[in-house]
Design a protein around this motif. Structure first.
Motif, PDB file in Angstrom:
ATOM      1  N   MET A  39     -85.559 -42.473  58.050  1.00 37.45           N
ATOM      2  CA  MET A  39     -86.029 -41.265  57.394  1.00 37.45           C
ATOM      3  C   MET A  39     -87.073 -41.647  56.349  1.00 37.45           C
ATOM      4  O   MET A  39     -86.848 -42.545  55.544  1.00 37.45           O
ATOM      5  CB  MET A  39     -84.849 -40.533  56.736  1.00 37.45           C
ATOM      6  N   TYR A  40     -88.222 -40.952  56.386  1.00 39.48           N
ATOM      7  CA  TYR A  40     -89.299 -41.225  55.438  1.00 39.48           C
ATOM      8  C   TYR A  40     -89.575 -39.957  54.628  1.00 39.48           C
ATOM      9  O   TYR A  40     -89.786 -38.880  55.206  1.00 39.48           O
ATOM     10  CB  TYR A  40     -90.568 -41.669  56.174  1.00 39.48           C
ATOM     11  N   VAL A  41     -89.552 -40.081  53.301  1.00 37.59           N
ATOM     12  CA  VAL A  41     -89.751 -38.952  52.398  1.00 37.59           C
ATOM     13  C   VAL A  41     -91.049 -39.196  51.635  1.00 37.59           C
ATOM     14  O   VAL A  41     -91.144 -40.131  50.837  1.00 37.59           O
ATOM     15  CB  VAL A  41     -88.569 -38.801  51.424  1.00 37.59           C
ATOM     16  N   HIS A  42     -92.033 -38.321  51.879  1.00 35.28           N
ATOM     17  CA  HIS A  42     -93.366 -38.484  51.307  1.00 35.28           C
ATOM     18  C   HIS A  42     -93.673 -37.300  50.396  1.00 35.28           C
ATOM     19  O   HIS A  42     -93.611 -36.142  50.830  1.00 35.28           O
ATOM     20  CB  HIS A  42     -94.399 -38.577  52.438  1.00 35.28           C
ATOM     21  N   VAL A  43     -93.983 -37.572  49.131  1.00 34.19           N
ATOM     22  CA  VAL A  43     -94.320 -36.532  48.165  1.00 34.19           C
ATOM     23  C   VAL A  43     -95.832 -36.524  47.987  1.00 34.19           C
ATOM     24  O   VAL A  43     -96.425 -37.528  47.588  1.00 34.19           O
ATOM     25  CB  VAL A  43     -93.614 -36.770  46.813  1.00 34.19           C
ATOM     26  N   ALA A  44     -96.441 -35.378  48.323  1.00 41.86           N
ATOM     27  CA  ALA A  44     -97.890 -35.228  48.211  1.00 41.86           C
ATOM     28  C   ALA A  44     -98.187 -33.987  47.383  1.00 41.86           C
ATOM     29  O   ALA A  44     -98.013 -32.863  47.870  1.00 41.86           O
ATOM     30  CB  ALA A  44     -98.530 -35.116  49.594  1.00 41.86           C
ATOM     31  N   GLY A  45     -98.630 -34.179  46.144  1.00 43.25           N
ATOM     32  CA  GLY A  45     -98.859 -33.032  45.271  1.00 43.25           C
ATOM     33  C   GLY A  45     -97.552 -32.319  45.003  1.00 43.25           C
ATOM     34  O   GLY A  45     -96.573 -32.921  44.564  1.00 43.25           O
ATOM     35  N   GLU A  46     -97.524 -31.013  45.309  1.00 42.32           N
ATOM     36  CA  GLU A  46     -96.307 -30.235  45.095  1.00 42.32           C
ATOM     37  C   GLU A  46     -95.453 -30.143  46.355  1.00 42.32           C
ATOM     38  O   GLU A  46     -94.382 -29.534  46.337  1.00 42.32           O
ATOM     39  CB  GLU A  46     -96.668 -28.825  44.620  1.00 42.32           C
ATOM     40  N   ALA A  47     -95.916 -30.738  47.450  1.00 42.14           N
ATOM     41  CA  ALA A  47     -95.190 -30.653  48.717  1.00 42.14           C
ATOM     42  C   ALA A  47     -94.386 -31.935  48.971  1.00 42.14           C
ATOM     43  O   ALA A  47     -94.845 -33.039  48.672  1.00 42.14           O
ATOM     44  CB  ALA A  47     -96.156 -30.407  49.875  1.00 42.14           C
ATOM     45  N   THR A  48     -93.206 -31.760  49.518  1.00 43.58           N
ATOM     46  CA  THR A  48     -92.371 -32.892  49.933  1.00 43.58           C
ATOM     47  C   THR A  48     -92.229 -32.851  51.446  1.00 43.58           C
ATOM     48  O   THR A  48     -91.763 -31.845  51.999  1.00 43.58           O
ATOM     49  CB  THR A  48     -90.979 -32.832  49.281  1.00 43.58           C
ATOM     50  N   HIS A  49     -92.658 -33.927  52.120  1.00 40.65           N
ATOM     51  CA  HIS A  49     -92.572 -34.028  53.572  1.00 40.65           C
ATOM     52  C   HIS A  49     -91.460 -35.003  53.938  1.00 40.65           C
ATOM     53  O   HIS A  49     -91.377 -36.097  53.371  1.00 40.65           O
ATOM     54  CB  HIS A  49     -93.893 -34.525  54.171  1.00 40.65           C
ATOM     55  N   ILE A  50     -90.640 -34.608  54.900  1.00 33.72           N
ATOM     56  CA  ILE A  50     -89.542 -35.463  55.353  1.00 33.72           C
ATOM     57  C   ILE A  50     -89.660 -35.663  56.853  1.00 33.72           C
ATOM     58  O   ILE A  50     -89.684 -34.681  57.616  1.00 33.72           O
ATOM     59  CB  ILE A  50     -88.180 -34.850  55.004  1.00 33.72           C
ATOM     60  N   ALA A  51     -89.769 -36.909  57.277  1.00 33.65           N
ATOM     61  CA  ALA A  51     -89.896 -37.240  58.696  1.00 33.65           C
ATOM     62  C   ALA A  51     -88.687 -38.051  59.131  1.00 33.65           C
ATOM     63  O   ALA A  51     -88.292 -39.000  58.448  1.00 33.65           O
ATOM     64  CB  ALA A  51     -91.184 -38.030  58.944  1.00 33.65           C
ATOM     65  N   ILE A  52     -88.107 -37.673  60.268  1.00 34.11           N
ATOM     66  CA  ILE A  52     -86.969 -38.399  60.838  1.00 34.11           C
ATOM     67  C   ILE A  52     -87.420 -39.005  62.163  1.00 34.11           C
ATOM     68  O   ILE A  52     -87.947 -38.297  63.029  1.00 34.11           O
ATOM     69  CB  ILE A  52     -85.762 -37.477  61.035  1.00 34.11           C
ATOM     70  N   LEU A  53     -87.236 -40.312  62.297  1.00 38.81           N
ATOM     71  CA  LEU A  53     -87.674 -41.026  63.486  1.00 38.81           C
ATOM     72  C   LEU A  53     -86.492 -41.664  64.205  1.00 38.81           C
ATOM     73  O   LEU A  53     -85.534 -42.115  63.569  1.00 38.81           O
ATOM     74  CB  LEU A  53     -88.689 -42.127  63.134  1.00 38.81           C
ATOM     75  N   GLU A  54     -86.565 -41.681  65.534  1.00 40.91           N
ATOM     76  CA  GLU A  54     -85.670 -42.483  66.366  1.00 40.91           C
ATOM     77  C   GLU A  54     -86.505 -43.634  66.893  1.00 40.91           C
ATOM     78  O   GLU A  54     -87.406 -43.419  67.716  1.00 40.91           O
ATOM     79  CB  GLU A  54     -85.084 -41.660  67.508  1.00 40.91           C
ATOM     80  N   GLY A  55     -86.213 -44.842  66.425  1.00 42.47           N
ATOM     81  CA  GLY A  55     -87.118 -45.950  66.728  1.00 42.47           C
ATOM     82  C   GLY A  55     -88.438 -45.683  66.040  1.00 42.47           C
ATOM     83  O   GLY A  55     -88.502 -45.503  64.823  1.00 42.47           O
ATOM     84  N   ARG A  56     -89.514 -45.600  66.825  1.00 42.50           N
ATOM     85  CA  ARG A  56     -90.823 -45.262  66.268  1.00 42.50           C
ATOM     86  C   ARG A  56     -91.246 -43.840  66.604  1.00 42.50           C
ATOM     87  O   ARG A  56     -92.359 -43.431  66.309  1.00 42.50           O
ATOM     88  CB  ARG A  56     -91.875 -46.246  66.803  1.00 42.50           C
TER      89      ARG A  56
END
Length: 417
Positions: free
Chosen positions: A1-18
């Motif tokens: 799980m990758y949590v990326h904060v950009a400005g006022e937005a929070t993006h969360i990406a969930i990966l299986e493998g790549r």
């Protein structure tokens, strides 16, 4: 799980493998529209017997809707015991009720409500003032039996309990602590409800990243990487409190020490770009075309460059099996809900058609969102539904064009000469 904060937005990406399988976006402005799970004191505005529904003011821009099936009532208040009362018999205009949002407002539609409130914890879900009693069907029979014995001891009087999949192999003490925390939380909410004299919010679900950690994070996750120091510390403290054995898997990504952003470093950005395209390529050269409308989503399966073997039926079968797997992934990634119609490439042999539907259902079994799939129709179409909760990936990262209103067309001003 990758949590990326950009400005006022929070993006969360969930990966299986790549491979990117889910993506979520949260913004401060979304507090008005991303309200799933929030608990309100609402005021009934009007009751519509013909629709078996009521419109409820919950102090949001649009009134929410409460259907008859989601209304709770005291059987002692019903004139004819044993008979399901009509909605106008249990609700009246200007009445204050406790309700929870089960579906976010989408486009011109208001939020959907239920009066059966539920509070999700790490291992269980508390259903206050209910007789509900259940254990996740995804757990094996032996584990379900063990958890049932634990529930008989820790179930709070007057409340219902549902055990989540995350409770597998969890000790009785951990479950008891989770139940006690939720009961305390409900008692505080009940006090706020009792004091509330007008429509308003009494409980807000935690910030998106915290919710996903609560709902998703378990031993199957290799790591959670966060590129914002404050959010990293908040998530790490939460995991340390509820699952200390997993706290080492929460890592900080220092954006100032890397030439690439977190999403670029782990190839999330390029996969997101592909997920916004209407066409998806399959490994053997076939393709999917995904078109969304107001009423439903249509997915067309093509063989494209897939020349396959010498047998047309075998080529089509292999192409459709690839498509079934990819469609299940795209539905999760794009968060497509509602009615979905899939036009697989025609197959002559019934066993092959059944095989494709079986493979499709198996691929969908990994989706935590509820789905229902019907067999291939006489027209060669697969009809299905997927529970719609949010607005979808495309809408969460884009804005409607002010010139064409999202139609993708520019009509000339001198159309009529």
């Amino acid at each position: 799980m990758y949590v990326h904060v950009a400005g006022e937005a929070t993006h969360i990406a969930i990966l299986e493998g790549r491979s990117l399988i889910e993506h979520y976006v949260s913004r401060p402005a979304d507090d008005v529209f991303q309200i799933h799970g929030n608990i309100y004191v609402g005021k009934v505005e009007n009751v519509l017997p013909g629709m078996e529904a009521a419109f409820v003011d919950i102090a949001t821009p649009k009134s929410a809707v409460l259907y008859r099936s989601d209304v709770q009532y005291d059987p002692d208040d019903v004139e004819q015991p044993g008979v399901q009362p009509r909605i106008e018999d249990v609700l009246r205009p200007r009445q204050l009720i406790t309700c929870q949002v089960t579906k976010n407002p989408i486009a011109h539609k208001g939020a959907r409500l239920t009066q059966e409130v539920s509070l999700p914890g790490r291992f269980v879900v508390l259903v206050p003032n209910s007789t509900t009693y259940g254990i996740s069907k995804r757990l094996p029979d032996g584990e379900r039996k063990r958890l049932r014995q634990i529930l008989d001891r820790v179930r709070p009087e007057g409340h219902g309990i549902i055990v989540r999949t995350a409770a597998e192999n969890v000790t009785a003490e951990e479950i008891e602590r989770d139940v006690a925390r939720l009961v305390g939380q409900w008692n505080r909410i009940a006090e706020l409800v009792a004091a509330q004299q007008s429509p308003g919010l009494v409980y807000r679900e935690p910030e998106l990243a915290m919710r996903i950690i609560r709902e998703e994070f378990n031993a199957e996750y290799r790591t959670v990487v966060v590129d914002d120091r404050a959010l990293y510390e908040e998530l790490r403290d939460y995991v340390a409190a509820v699952a200390p054995e997993l706290v080492d898997r929460v890592e900080y990504f220092d954006p100032t020490a890397e030439p690439l952003s977190l999403f670029d470093r782990f190839h999330v950005t390029e996969q997101l770009a592909k997920a916004l395209d209407r066409m998806v390529w399959l490994p053997s050269g076939g393709s999917l075309v995904i078109e969304r409308t107001e009423a439903l989503t249509v997915i067309d399966v093509n063989t494209g460059r897939n020349v396959g073997s010498s047998s047309l039926e075998e080529t089509v079968l292999h192409n459709n099996l690839e498509a079934a797997e990819e469609i299940a992934r795209q539905l999760r990634l794009r968060d497509i809900g509602g009615i979905i119609v899939i036009d697989f490439v025609d197959m002559e042999i019934k066993e092959n058609r059944d095989r494709v539907v079986k493979a499709f259902r198996a691929a969908l079994s990994r989706d935590k969102t509820r789905t229902q799939v019907f067999n291939i129709s006489e027209l060669g179409l697969v009809e299905m539904t997927r529970k719609r909760i949010g607005e979808g990936l495309l809408e969460s990262v884009s804005q409607r064009c002010e010139h064409c209103e999202g139609r993708g067309l520019v009509v000339p001003e001198d159309l009529l000469g």
